[in-house]
Design an enzyme around this catalytic site. Structure first.
Site, mmCIF file in Angstrom:
data_model
loop_
_atom_site.group_PDB
_atom_site.id
_atom_site.type_symbol
_atom_site.label_atom_id
_atom_site.label_comp_id
_atom_site.label_asym_id
_atom_site.label_seq_id
_atom_site.Cartn_x
_atom_site.Cartn_y
_atom_site.Cartn_z
ATOM 1 N N LYS A 51 0.810 -1.222 0.000
ATOM 2 C CA LYS A 51 0.000 0.000 0.000
ATOM 3 C C LYS A 51 0.839 1.265 0.000
ATOM 4 O O LYS A 51 0.367 2.334 -0.379
ATOM 5 C CB LYS A 51 -0.943 0.019 1.217
ATOM 6 C CG LYS A 51 -2.092 -0.946 1.102
ATOM 7 C CD LYS A 51 -3.176 -0.589 2.105
ATOM 8 C CE LYS A 51 -4.342 -1.559 2.012
ATOM 9 N NZ LYS A 51 -5.369 -1.272 3.018
ATOM 10 N N LYS A 88 -8.870 -10.485 -10.374
ATOM 11 C CA LYS A 88 -9.891 -10.685 -9.363
ATOM 12 C C LYS A 88 -10.915 -9.547 -9.460
ATOM 13 O O LYS A 88 -10.542 -8.411 -9.753
ATOM 14 C CB LYS A 88 -9.191 -10.643 -7.995
ATOM 15 C CG LYS A 88 -10.014 -11.143 -6.846
ATOM 16 C CD LYS A 88 -9.154 -11.272 -5.592
ATOM 17 C CE LYS A 88 -10.049 -11.379 -4.378
ATOM 18 N NZ LYS A 88 -9.327 -11.520 -3.128
ATOM 19 N N LYS A 131 -13.620 -3.400 -6.911
ATOM 20 C CA LYS A 131 -14.437 -2.188 -7.017
ATOM 21 C C LYS A 131 -13.784 -1.143 -7.922
ATOM 22 O O LYS A 131 -14.462 -0.272 -8.452
ATOM 23 C CB LYS A 131 -14.669 -1.599 -5.629
ATOM 24 C CG LYS A 131 -13.362 -1.206 -4.929
ATOM 25 C CD LYS A 131 -13.612 -0.525 -3.599
ATOM 26 C CE LYS A 131 -12.372 0.187 -3.117
ATOM 27 N NZ LYS A 131 -11.564 -0.444 -2.128
#
Ligand code: TRP
Length: 336
Positions: free
Chosen positions: A117, A200, A203
């Site tokens: 991240k 995968k 969103k």
């Protein structure tokens, strides 16, 4: 089994999207609903984790409300489980501080989610909150003395840290915290992106993602536009026919029909039928959830009341643990 003798589970979900998607539902939330019957279940919307990266306050508030509404709409029942919002239970942060003091700097530095991240902006620009994220997660779990934590494979390392911290705490200060097991929810249904079946479902790629809050027409269009291949036969072959396999997987996961039966039923039919029927099955699943969310969101006062009930229940358990922990580390108690 009486509620008191049931094993306790805890899990959390971040309010980082306007809507959860069908992968979240089939992979996790549906399992949460099932576990209500067999476990003493605690489920939370982890809004404090959502501020570890840049965020907009108005968006976070709305997403926390709509996330909570979705948990109820998929079938989590505030009378059966403890369903709450993390920031409503201050004991999480209180325990997190103490657990931060048990965590080695190097140990925290090895968390791969932080590395991933923080890659975009670089570790120097990431917040310390993003760095300590896994320790807050450990506190989320340990504060309830949870026996097990249903999570996806990507959370395995955070669960290992949680276990290490609990064991270390107990060894240093005496038996205080339950050491939880990771309950890795195996991806019975690996749902991939409708537009890019090698990725995968996520969103961040809206056209390839079926959201729980998609209107019927939108959802139907997305599934009918799913990428397949230039063959004609319908069989479950995720390597060579990932798009077709994905539609079959969705059907199987939703209806419970076996793959062999599904394949047989499509033996002499085409992609058009497969898409139309998958879309219908998805609409039948999702439309009632969406309607319930709309209903819940139309009365925010009542929704917030339900949050309050969950937080009240959660704080009883959390308060008991925190008292033991404070005592174990040597904080002087005030008279009550
Ligand atoms: N880190 C988890 C995720 O991204 C969310 C989470 C926060 C969580 N606290 C938790 C999951 C406690 C399980 C238990 O999915």
């Amino acid at each position: 089994m009486s509620a008191a003798s049931r094993h306790r589970v805890l899990s959390g979900i971040q309010p980082t999207a306007d809507s959860f998607h069908i992968g979240n539902y089939l992979g996790a939330l549906r399992e949460w609903v099932r576990m209500q019957a067999t476990h003493d279940a605690y489920y939370c919307v982890v809004d404090q984790h959502a501020i570890t990266v840049d965020h907009d306050p108005a968006v976070l508030r709305e997403r926390t409300l709509v996330s909570f509404a979705q948990l109820l709409a998929v079938g989590l029942d505030p009378a059966e489980s403890t369903i709450f919002v993390q920031s409503h239970v201050p004991e999480h942060s209180q325990l997190a501080w103490i657990m931060e003091c048990q965590t080695g700097f190097g140990e925290a530095s090895r968390m791969t989610q932080f590395k991933d991240k923080s890659q975009k902006g670089g570790a120097d620009r990431s917040s310390v909150g993003l760095f300590t994220y896994p320790i807050l997660q450990a506190a989320d779990i340990l504060i309830y003395q949870a026996n097990a934590v249903p999570v996806g494979e990507d959370q395995r390392q955070h669960l290992e840290l949680t276990r290490d911290l609990a064991q270390r705490f107990n060894a240093k200060f005496g038996p205080t915290l339950t050491v939880p097991e990771a309950m890795i929810v195996k991806e019975t249904a690996k749902i991939v992106d409708l537009q890019d079946p090698t990725a995968k479902m996520s969103k961040s790629s809206a056209p390839g993602c079926v959201f729980l809050l998609d209107e019927d027409a939108v959802l139907t269009k997305k599934i009918k536009s799913a990428v397949t291949d230039s063959d004609r036969d319908i069989r479950f072959d995720p390597v060579n026919k990932p798009g077709v396999a994905n539609l079959l997987t969705m059907q199987q996961a939703i209806t419970g029909t076996s793959m062999a039966e599904l394949e047989a039923s499509y033996a002499d039919r085409g992609y058009g039928d497969l898409k139309t029927e998958t879309a219908q099955i998805a609409v039948d699943l999702i439309a009632p959830i969406r309607r319930r969310v709309v209903e819940l969101m139309s009365d925010k006062g009542e929704l917030i009341n339900l949050m309050g009930i969950g937080a009240g229940k959660a704080r009883v358990t959390a308060g008991e643990t925190l008292e033991k922990v404070y005592d174990a580390v040597g904080f002087v108690p005030l008279p009550r």
